[in-house]
Write an enzyme that holds these catalytic residues in place. Sequence first.
Site, PDB file in Angstrom:
ATOM      1  N   ASP A   1       5.741  20.240   7.322  1.00 27.90           N
ATOM      2  CA  ASP A   1       6.471  19.837   6.155  1.00 27.90           C
ATOM      3  C   ASP A   1       6.055  18.309   5.873  1.00 27.90           C
ATOM      4  O   ASP A   1       5.347  17.702   6.519  1.00 27.90           O
ATOM      5  CB  ASP A   1       8.159  19.480   6.610  1.00 27.90           C
TER       6      ASP A   1
HETATM    7  C1  BGC Z   1      11.393  19.475   2.588  1.00 26.91           C
HETATM    8  C2  BGC Z   1      10.766  20.566   2.301  1.00 26.91           C
HETATM    9  C3  BGC Z   1       9.984  20.456   0.847  1.00 26.91           C
HETATM   10  C4  BGC Z   1       8.893  19.457   0.722  1.00 26.91           C
HETATM   11  C5  BGC Z   1       8.141  19.476  -0.451  1.00 26.91           C
HETATM   12  C6  BGC Z   1      10.425  18.285   2.310  1.00 26.91           C
HETATM   13  O1  BGC Z   1      11.224  16.972   2.239  1.00 26.91           O
HETATM   14  O2  BGC Z   1      12.002  19.181   3.822  1.00 26.91           O
HETATM   15  O3  BGC Z   1      11.416  21.607   2.297  1.00 26.91           O
HETATM   16  O4  BGC Z   1       9.298  21.894   0.581  1.00 26.91           O
HETATM   17  O5  BGC Z   1       9.786  18.153   0.865  1.00 26.91           O
HETATM   18  O6  BGC Z   1       9.082  18.932  -1.422  1.00 26.91           O
END
Ligand code: BGC
Length: 746
Positions: free
Chosen positions: A261
């Site tokens: 993530d």
């Molecule tokens: C989130 C993810 C997301 C990623 C990209 C993160 O803060 O937890 O779910 O895909 O950002 O935007």
Amino acid sequence: MKKLSYIVLLCLANLLSFAQTNTLTLREDNIDEVINAMTNEEKVTLLVGARGALVPGAAGYTCEIERLGIPMTVLADGPAGLRIQPKREGTDETFYCTGFPTSTLLASSWDPDLMETVTTAMGNEVLEYGVDVLLAPGMNLHRNPLCGRNFEYYSEDPLLSGKMAAAYIRGIQKNGVGTSVKHFATNNQEINRLENDSRVSNRALRELYLKNFEIAVKEGKPWTVMSSYNKLNGDYTQQSKGLLTTVLRDEWGFDGIVMTDWGVKDNTVKSAKAGNDLMEWGNPVEYDRILAAVNSGEISQEELDRNVRNMLNYIVKTPHFRHYNYSNKPDLKAHAAVARKAAEESIILLKNQDRLLPLEDGCYKKVALYGVASVDFVGIGTGSGEVNTTHIANMQEAMTEAGFTLDEDLAEYYRQYVSQQQTIDKMEQSNRWKYRNIREEIAVSAKAIALQAKEDDVAIIVIGRNAGEGTDRTLKDDFELSATERELLQNVSTAFHALCKPVIVVLNIGGVIETTSWKHLADAIVLPWSPGQEGAYAVVDILTGKVNPSGKLPMTFTVNYMDIPSSKNFPYSWDMTKGRKGDRKNVDYTDYAEGIWVGYRYFLTNREVSYPFGYGLSYTTFDYSKPKVKADKDGFTATITVTNTGKMAGREVVELYVAAPDGGLEKPARELKAFAKTKLLAPGESETLTMKVSAYEMASFNEEHPAWETAEGNYQVLFGASSVDIRATASFRIGKAQSWPVKMIW
Ligand code: BGC
């Protein structure tokens, strides 16, 4: 002479191989050759996300290596649709996407085919806007109703969650683009999500929190998996070899890439070694760390090549690798129709006193429509799960379009308030993570309501709740109604009921709220969750009976918040000042002390609830008959005949629960093991549904040995209209216990 020709030959061969190296470009069938031709520096660039500008608003990229024909690939969020920027500098062209219903609503359809239809359309937008991977589905279990991202997730039950996610993946990937199943694993709260350590027993992990991912990975075959921010039993999930290699790849057969993530953790080397191939969104420090570890031997050449091979296997599947000529013009109109249909097929009817709904034609022309959310309708949610749509239809528009006359003064009162709030938001809003978790309600005086009750034929109150990543919902004024909402409900109910006029409540919410204390005030309650850009139209279609509701609850609505076992270990009244870092219960670490007793698994035998798991009403009635179960050596096949015994065409979800024999591990009274939904049955029409369950799917996890185990004995198969409304039963016997041993990880 001989010597000379030998040297000429040698030079020729060298020349040839030089030419080959220089023209070597990546193909599906030469991945190992390309790996051999790569420098370690090139290999490491592939393992760290890049910055790009191909698709403004995309969340991340992977690196290009031009000399080897390795293209940059583009990753962008879901899950309720593609999230990219709708406008770009230098062009009047727009790049809006469709806001489909949120995951919780789609799960309420209990219809994997519908899900696949929705995501086939969604995946087309991914492809046509030049994106290679949609960062979805999100599928963490609803352990507690206050998790701020529950609207992006499906259910409290791993089977429903896993099957719906698998269908989601199939639909998207049909388009030749990928998905990223997230957040693997146990990201069940948002507070301190970057550091929180989820402490979970092996059994609860296997049977609940990993089970849904297992189903999605095995049945959906996602191209990628996103490890979560949090820790699991002491290790960051992105650094857990047990989770990412032993379980995900060796046990479940996952053959795609794992990406982190978005962010940087210490110890990137541990992540790379654990089987986390790609660091997103990519930081130079991660490149330096991996390269240094490769040079020192801490990361072996074999480990490096393994991750690079995974990356190249992923890249050769992408549209950018195929040089797909994307149009930037998906058919938004057609997709809007898919979004509306999906909401219609998923909305849940919770209450329908004296068969008030569907509203009788011509009897309820003038409507008093209350609630800030009747204008400021919550289509999706905030954070990375938001979608930039051309519009989100609201209840005022949808009611008017369907031919109802709104009480205009009341409608104007809400419009003005919302417009003022939006201006304040615009002035204050410094970043996209800001969200108002509650559509802060405004008071309407009892005197005004009394007049409206005289003038109007029916009252509809829309209760709104927003939610989003980075923060959890609160108990007060969110799970529980605010004082203004209570007063509004009470006053509207008193005034309208005094004149024998009905009151309908529409729950436009992202997660479960308390209903027991006020549900008697409403004649009908409709639950569309956050139903996407067309959802308000779908709600009206349900109210008018254009559509017969067939959604059912994918989780339990409890009486009180503290009835939920996990509430004892959830940061519902979080105070950052308490305790030292590393020591704060439910902030730095969270004990999943309730074990497997999550949702209906607990409530069936322990407490009364407001609305049980699997519950939902229809405008017609269904009869269940001829329950049959045929055991075979790999489990059983069950059939049940469903007949529409009412007066209106409708669809019914049948939930198949299995009650295991006594002895062996302690188990919930019954567990959902399969489900099926009928087609639209005309009055009097029947359909026989078939459901298959394998012996492995019936197994429980024994953490002593450790192994999945199916006990010997008599099993009951229960066909339910909900988890408590069992309409037919059958039984079968497993003559010999079965066991599937696995490695001990935690
Ligand atoms: C989130 C993810 C997301 C990623 C990209 C993160 O803060 O937890 O779910 O895909 O950002 O935007």
